[in-house]
Design a protein around this motif. Structure first.
Motif, PDB file in Angstrom:
ATOM      1  N   SER A  25     -19.105  -3.616 -31.848  1.00 35.76           N
ATOM      2  CA  SER A  25     -19.477  -2.486 -32.686  1.00 35.76           C
ATOM      3  C   SER A  25     -20.714  -2.807 -33.526  1.00 35.76           C
ATOM      4  N   LEU A  28     -23.799  -2.935 -31.365  1.00 32.99           N
ATOM      5  CA  LEU A  28     -24.304  -1.598 -31.075  1.00 32.99           C
ATOM      6  C   LEU A  28     -25.072  -1.021 -32.268  1.00 32.99           C
ATOM      7  N   GLN A  29     -24.644  -1.382 -33.480  1.00 32.67           N
ATOM      8  CA  GLN A  29     -25.383  -0.952 -34.668  1.00 32.67           C
ATOM      9  C   GLN A  29     -26.785  -1.562 -34.679  1.00 32.67           C
ATOM     10  N   ALA A  32     -28.854   0.333 -32.239  1.00 32.96           N
ATOM     11  CA  ALA A  32     -29.246   1.626 -32.792  1.00 32.96           C
ATOM     12  C   ALA A  32     -30.383   1.467 -33.806  1.00 32.96           C
ATOM     13  N   ARG A  47     -27.999  -2.697 -25.294  1.00 32.63           N
ATOM     14  CA  ARG A  47     -26.865  -1.882 -24.884  1.00 32.63           C
ATOM     15  C   ARG A  47     -26.370  -2.278 -23.495  1.00 32.63           C
ATOM     16  N   GLU A  51     -22.588  -3.597 -22.749  1.00 33.58           N
ATOM     17  CA  GLU A  51     -21.704  -2.904 -21.810  1.00 33.58           C
ATOM     18  C   GLU A  51     -21.302  -3.814 -20.654  1.00 33.58           C
ATOM     19  N   ARG A 112     -19.375   3.493 -25.253  1.00 34.13           N
ATOM     20  CA  ARG A 112     -20.410   4.412 -24.787  1.00 34.13           C
ATOM     21  C   ARG A 112     -20.295   5.756 -25.496  1.00 34.13           C
ATOM     22  N   GLU A 114     -18.999   6.305 -28.466  1.00 32.14           N
ATOM     23  CA  GLU A 114     -19.326   6.135 -29.884  1.00 32.14           C
ATOM     24  C   GLU A 114     -20.825   6.062 -30.122  1.00 32.14           C
ATOM     25  N   ARG A 115     -21.575   5.613 -29.140  1.00 35.11           N
ATOM     26  CA  ARG A 115     -23.044   5.573 -29.272  1.00 35.11           C
ATOM     27  C   ARG A 115     -23.619   6.957 -29.507  1.00 35.11           C
TER      28      ARG A 115
END
Length: 326
Positions: A25, A28-29, A32, A47, A51, A112, A114-115
């Protein structure tokens, strides 16, 4: 630098604690943040790595890693289990099978979704007659996702003292936020019954309102599954709070025969004419059919044979019907 010091520290802490979900998580932040800063190529590569790593981990995960049993007050509210039942072990209506596969697919692709600001299906309401596979479904979902199954003990949850039930509900949902698992509220009508039908309307309303509030805030990492034999008793406010409601029916004739065949797969059933048993399977639940198959199998085994006698199986099915009307 793309990743802030806070991000790096948080990622290291998550890795040290073995909390993969939090690690991914935060990663992914970071991706972003890279995209917002214009580093779109780096963000895309991050990403893809995340994944790919998640997919590889799921592929390697054949059995779940045990967690500590609930302690303190939670020990009186939850029982923990790691079920062996898989979805392929169940005989389900096609629509039910499709709905459950959707739940599994969304949970496996949680990162995916949540992105893009979406969450997977994680609040399920299962209703139908006793023995049709509702509790088994919760077990199968836990097994498929490699998660523990925590069954909420309603005898420990529901208290006669005002305010205690709501406080215990908070403990359960706090656990759902801290430990990813499948949380099963079995015989849910005892908790979610229509507030207007209760003898203590004020307290019933307060308990249900607390449950609705906690359900709205339930984290998408955990699955909250409510199962009931009495859908008509539930308060109408509940239905719109669940992401998915699945109704279970008694098995069709073809499904009933399939249930019997699956349970007797280790036995010799070559002499059984399944079509002759069709009428005897009507109105029997999944659980009742399994019990009939087991009774016939044990009679054969104790008689020194591995072959199922069709008459013994017929007798076992008739016995289940007699028990239904006893």
């Amino acid at each position: 630098m793309t990743a802030s010091a806070d991000h790096l520290k948080a990622m290291l802490n998550a890795h040290a604690a073995g909390d993969d979900d939090r690690f991914y998580s935060i990663a992914l932040q970071v991706a972003a943040k890279s995209a917002r800063q214009g580093h779109t190529r780096l963000a895309g590569e991050l990403r893809e790595v995340i994944e790919a790593s998640r997919a590889e981990k799921i592929g390697r995960q054949s059995t779940p890693t045990p967690v500590v049993q609930p302690r303190g007050e939670l020990a009186s509210l939850l029982t923990a289990d790691y079920p062996a039942t898989q979805l392929t072990d169940m005989t389900l209506a096609e629509s039910t099978q499709t709905a459950l596969e959707k739940v599994l697919h969304e949970q496996r692709q949680r990162g995916r979704l949540e992105r893009f600001g979406f969450v997977p299906v994680h609040r399920l309401l299962l209703s139908g007659p006793p023995g049709t596979g509702k509790s088994m479904t919760a077990a199968a979902l836990a097994r498929e996702l490699g998660l523990p199954l925590f069954t909420i003990r309603l005898d420990g949850l529901i208290s006669r003292f005002m305010g205690e039930t709501a406080a215990k509900l908070r403990l359960v949902f706090d656990a759902a936020a801290q430990t990813r698992a499948v949380y099963l509220f079995d015989e849910f009508d005892a908790l979610g019954a229509d507030r207007a039908s209760s003898n203590d309307v004020g307290e019933a309303r307060r308990i249900l309102n607390s449950f609705l509030l906690f359900l709205d805030q339930a984290p998408a990492e955990s699955l909250v599954v409510a199962a009931t034999n009495h859908r008509r008793l539930l308060d109408t406010a509940l239905f719109r709070r669940f992401d998915l409601a699945i109704v279970y029916d008694q098995p069709s004739t073809s499904q009933a025969i399939e249930i019997l065949r699956r349970r007797l797969a280790a036995m010799d059933t070559s002499e059984v004419k399944w079509a002759d048993l069709s009428a005897l399977t009507e109105q029997l639940s999944h659980a009742e059919l399994v019990k009939a198959a087991e009774a016939a199998a044990k009679r054969a085994i104790l008689g020194g044979s591995d072959a199922i006698d069709a008459d013994h199986l017929r007798d076992a099915l008739n016995e289940r019907h007699l028990l239904r009307h006893a």
